[in-house]
Design a protein around this motif. Sequence first.
Motif, PDB file in Angstrom:
ATOM      1  N   PHE A  12     -35.624 -35.419  18.664  1.00 28.44           N
ATOM      2  CA  PHE A  12     -37.536 -34.850  18.018  1.00 28.44           C
ATOM      3  C   PHE A  12     -37.918 -33.902  18.575  1.00 28.44           C
ATOM      4  CE2 PHE A  12     -41.221 -34.691  14.976  1.00 28.44           C
ATOM      5  CZ  PHE A  12     -40.319 -33.442  13.679  1.00 28.44           C
ATOM      6  N   ILE A  13     -38.264 -34.079  19.771  1.00 27.73           N
ATOM      7  CA  ILE A  13     -39.509 -33.856  20.430  1.00 27.73           C
ATOM      8  C   ILE A  13     -38.496 -32.797  21.476  1.00 27.73           C
ATOM      9  CG2 ILE A  13     -41.166 -34.300  22.656  1.00 27.73           C
ATOM     10  CD1 ILE A  13     -40.953 -37.513  21.364  1.00 27.73           C
ATOM     11  N   HIS A  14     -37.605 -32.848  21.665  1.00 26.84           N
ATOM     12  CA  HIS A  14     -37.133 -31.683  22.692  1.00 26.84           C
ATOM     13  C   HIS A  14     -36.641 -30.460  21.294  1.00 26.84           C
ATOM     14  CE1 HIS A  14     -33.255 -29.818  23.711  1.00 26.84           C
ATOM     15  NE2 HIS A  14     -33.992 -29.762  25.518  1.00 26.84           N
ATOM     16  N   ASP A  15     -36.306 -30.617  19.782  1.00 27.14           N
ATOM     17  CA  ASP A  15     -35.536 -29.508  19.126  1.00 27.14           C
ATOM     18  C   ASP A  15     -37.335 -28.881  18.572  1.00 27.14           C
ATOM     19  OD1 ASP A  15     -33.181 -29.855  19.360  1.00 27.14           O
ATOM     20  OD2 ASP A  15     -33.228 -31.244  17.314  1.00 27.14           O
ATOM     21  N   ARG A  16     -38.390 -29.774  18.496  1.00 28.06           N
ATOM     22  CA  ARG A  16     -39.099 -29.154  17.952  1.00 28.06           C
ATOM     23  C   ARG A  16     -40.293 -28.153  19.208  1.00 28.06           C
ATOM     24  NH1 ARG A  16     -43.825 -29.851  14.649  1.00 28.06           N
ATOM     25  NH2 ARG A  16     -41.996 -30.377  12.901  1.00 28.06           N
ATOM     26  N   LEU A  17     -39.960 -28.742  20.387  1.00 28.37           N
ATOM     27  CA  LEU A  17     -40.422 -28.095  21.757  1.00 28.37           C
ATOM     28  C   LEU A  17     -39.720 -26.364  21.858  1.00 28.37           C
ATOM     29  CD1 LEU A  17     -41.157 -30.505  23.938  1.00 28.37           C
ATOM     30  CD2 LEU A  17     -42.642 -28.977  23.686  1.00 28.37           C
ATOM     31  N   GLU A  49     -41.565 -42.377  28.512  1.00 28.26           N
ATOM     32  CA  GLU A  49     -41.890 -42.312  29.239  1.00 28.26           C
ATOM     33  C   GLU A  49     -42.112 -43.169  30.304  1.00 28.26           C
ATOM     34  OE1 GLU A  49     -46.751 -41.319  30.544  1.00 28.26           O
ATOM     35  OE2 GLU A  49     -46.396 -42.605  29.035  1.00 28.26           O
ATOM     36  N   GLU A  50     -41.846 -44.292  30.602  1.00 32.39           N
ATOM     37  CA  GLU A  50     -41.132 -45.566  31.276  1.00 32.39           C
ATOM     38  C   GLU A  50     -39.849 -45.061  32.166  1.00 32.39           C
ATOM     39  OE1 GLU A  50     -41.866 -49.014  29.881  1.00 32.39           O
ATOM     40  OE2 GLU A  50     -44.055 -49.229  30.136  1.00 32.39           O
ATOM     41  N   ARG A  51     -38.748 -44.440  31.066  1.00 32.12           N
ATOM     42  CA  ARG A  51     -37.516 -44.344  31.628  1.00 32.12           C
ATOM     43  C   ARG A  51     -37.506 -42.378  32.396  1.00 32.12           C
ATOM     44  NH1 ARG A  51     -33.072 -45.923  27.908  1.00 32.12           N
ATOM     45  NH2 ARG A  51     -32.080 -45.828  30.701  1.00 32.12           N
ATOM     46  N   SER A  52     -38.595 -42.203  32.146  1.00 33.84           N
ATOM     47  CA  SER A  52     -38.975 -40.206  32.799  1.00 33.84           C
ATOM     48  C   SER A  52     -38.189 -40.111  32.436  1.00 33.84           C
ATOM     49  CB  SER A  52     -38.283 -40.923  34.471  1.00 33.84           C
ATOM     50  OG  SER A  52     -38.653 -41.181  35.082  1.00 33.84           O
ATOM     51  N   PHE A  53     -38.140 -39.964  30.728  1.00 34.73           N
ATOM     52  CA  PHE A  53     -37.208 -39.064  30.049  1.00 34.73           C
ATOM     53  C   PHE A  53     -38.392 -37.551  29.165  1.00 34.73           C
ATOM     54  CE2 PHE A  53     -33.746 -42.228  29.435  1.00 34.73           C
ATOM     55  CZ  PHE A  53     -32.766 -41.458  29.605  1.00 34.73           C
ATOM     56  N   ILE A  54     -39.876 -38.776  29.448  1.00 34.21           N
ATOM     57  CA  ILE A  54     -40.924 -37.619  28.713  1.00 34.21           C
ATOM     58  C   ILE A  54     -41.894 -38.026  29.579  1.00 34.21           C
ATOM     59  CG2 ILE A  54     -39.706 -37.414  26.306  1.00 34.21           C
ATOM     60  CD1 ILE A  54     -42.711 -39.306  25.693  1.00 34.21           C
ATOM     61  N   ARG A  55     -42.870 -36.865  29.489  1.00 32.23           N
ATOM     62  CA  ARG A  55     -44.146 -37.176  30.711  1.00 32.23           C
ATOM     63  C   ARG A  55     -45.561 -36.383  29.824  1.00 32.23           C
ATOM     64  NH1 ARG A  55     -42.992 -33.496  36.138  1.00 32.23           N
ATOM     65  NH2 ARG A  55     -43.145 -31.645  35.079  1.00 32.23           N
ATOM     66  N   ARG A  56     -45.938 -36.811  29.734  1.00 30.73           N
ATOM     67  CA  ARG A  56     -47.336 -36.507  29.031  1.00 30.73           C
ATOM     68  C   ARG A  56     -48.164 -35.477  29.592  1.00 30.73           C
ATOM     69  NH1 ARG A  56     -49.178 -41.104  24.918  1.00 30.73           N
ATOM     70  NH2 ARG A  56     -47.880 -42.311  25.412  1.00 30.73           N
ATOM     71  N   LEU A  57     -48.427 -34.637  29.011  1.00 29.59           N
ATOM     72  CA  LEU A  57     -48.939 -33.124  30.103  1.00 29.59           C
ATOM     73  C   LEU A  57     -50.438 -33.924  29.765  1.00 29.59           C
ATOM     74  CD1 LEU A  57     -47.400 -30.289  29.217  1.00 29.59           C
ATOM     75  CD2 LEU A  57     -46.951 -31.622  31.119  1.00 29.59           C
ATOM     76  N   ARG A  62     -51.426 -32.823  22.364  1.00 28.48           N
ATOM     77  CA  ARG A  62     -50.477 -33.484  21.996  1.00 28.48           C
ATOM     78  C   ARG A  62     -49.393 -32.460  22.759  1.00 28.48           C
ATOM     79  NH1 ARG A  62     -50.140 -30.832  16.433  1.00 28.48           N
ATOM     80  NH2 ARG A  62     -48.018 -30.539  16.144  1.00 28.48           N
ATOM     81  N   ALA A  63     -49.518 -32.855  24.381  1.00 31.70           N
ATOM     82  CA  ALA A  63     -48.317 -32.487  25.007  1.00 31.70           C
ATOM     83  C   ALA A  63     -47.851 -33.257  26.016  1.00 31.70           C
ATOM     84  CB  ALA A  63     -49.941 -31.962  26.712  1.00 31.70           C
ATOM     85  N   LEU A  64     -46.427 -32.796  25.508  1.00 25.92           N
ATOM     86  CA  LEU A  64     -45.305 -33.659  25.645  1.00 25.92           C
ATOM     87  C   LEU A  64     -44.526 -32.990  26.103  1.00 25.92           C
ATOM     88  CD1 LEU A  64     -44.882 -36.333  22.639  1.00 25.92           C
ATOM     89  CD2 LEU A  64     -45.820 -37.063  25.663  1.00 25.92           C
ATOM     90  N   GLU A  65     -43.899 -33.408  27.693  1.00 27.76           N
ATOM     91  CA  GLU A  65     -42.776 -32.210  28.166  1.00 27.76           C
ATOM     92  C   GLU A  65     -41.285 -33.222  28.238  1.00 27.76           C
ATOM     93  OE1 GLU A  65     -42.088 -29.849  32.523  1.00 27.76           O
ATOM     94  OE2 GLU A  65     -43.437 -31.476  32.314  1.00 27.76           O
ATOM     95  N   VAL A  66     -39.900 -33.280  27.438  1.00 27.16           N
ATOM     96  CA  VAL A  66     -38.899 -33.565  27.963  1.00 27.16           C
ATOM     97  C   VAL A  66     -38.190 -33.525  29.210  1.00 27.16           C
ATOM     98  CG1 VAL A  66     -36.688 -34.000  26.942  1.00 27.16           C
ATOM     99  CG2 VAL A  66     -38.322 -33.041  25.914  1.00 27.16           C
ATOM    100  N   VAL A  67     -38.265 -34.652  30.153  1.00 23.54           N
ATOM    101  CA  VAL A  67     -38.298 -34.025  31.442  1.00 23.54           C
ATOM    102  C   VAL A  67     -36.316 -34.209  31.557  1.00 23.54           C
ATOM    103  CG1 VAL A  67     -38.251 -35.417  33.402  1.00 23.54           C
ATOM    104  CG2 VAL A  67     -39.870 -35.384  31.600  1.00 23.54           C
ATOM    105  N   ARG A  68     -36.295 -34.634  30.283  1.00 19.18           N
ATOM    106  CA  ARG A  68     -34.390 -34.774  30.970  1.00 19.18           C
ATOM    107  C   ARG A  68     -34.081 -34.828  29.443  1.00 19.18           C
ATOM    108  NH1 ARG A  68     -32.113 -39.811  32.709  1.00 19.18           N
ATOM    109  NH2 ARG A  68     -33.567 -41.343  32.839  1.00 19.18           N
TER     110      ARG A  68
END
Length: 221
Positions: A12-17, A49-57, A62-68
């Motif tokens: 959902f986050i990935h598609d919205r971004l 976040e702990e598993r490094s799929f996303i990170r907060r900017l 409302r700043a989230l980045e999909v890492v992988r």
Amino acid sequence: MLTRKQHELLCFIHDRLNETGVSPSFEEMKDALDLKSKSGVHRLIRALEERSFIRRLPNRARALEVVRMPERTIAPPPSSAQPSPAPKVPVAANDSVIELPLHGRIAAGMPIEAMEGQSSLSVPAALLGPGEHYALEVSGDSMIEAGILDGDYALIRRTETARDGEIIVALIDDAEATLKYFRREGQMVRLDPANHIYSPQRYKADQVRVQGRLAGLLRRY
């Protein structure tokens, strides 16, 4: 593997971004996943976040980045139609090695019971004390300052009780497992990471069940 809810939220986050360039709000995430409260969203975000799929900017709302994105599909939920396998009893392979049941990755957000009997791990008997044990593969960096690294195998002694300061496997709301330091704060339970970039997690005592206590660590090079 990710749980179904973790996978749904990440997509959902990935598609919205990709669509808008802006990460969704917590309220939008709650509605999209049909959750009852935003606290469930916070737990899912923290696990990703702990598993490094996303990170907060930093310094952005409302700043989230999909890492992988995950390479493998989500883990299927345990089927109630199938009988639960009998628990494995550690058997000494020889005088120095014990076969422990390996129950998957601790940061996967699954109850321990859902991982019974998947595989086994050969462990030197000298690393274990008395009692029943199982192993978990560690995922993420939330315990690195305790010397517990991503990819390590945590050797867990089964117990339902813990003392302050012990590293335990905690099952939260019968749905999400985590490896953290255990602390009591009055009627609350605090689960502390061993990484200064993460914050302690606080829950009502009846939300947390102790599933085991860290007995040893195995690392492969």
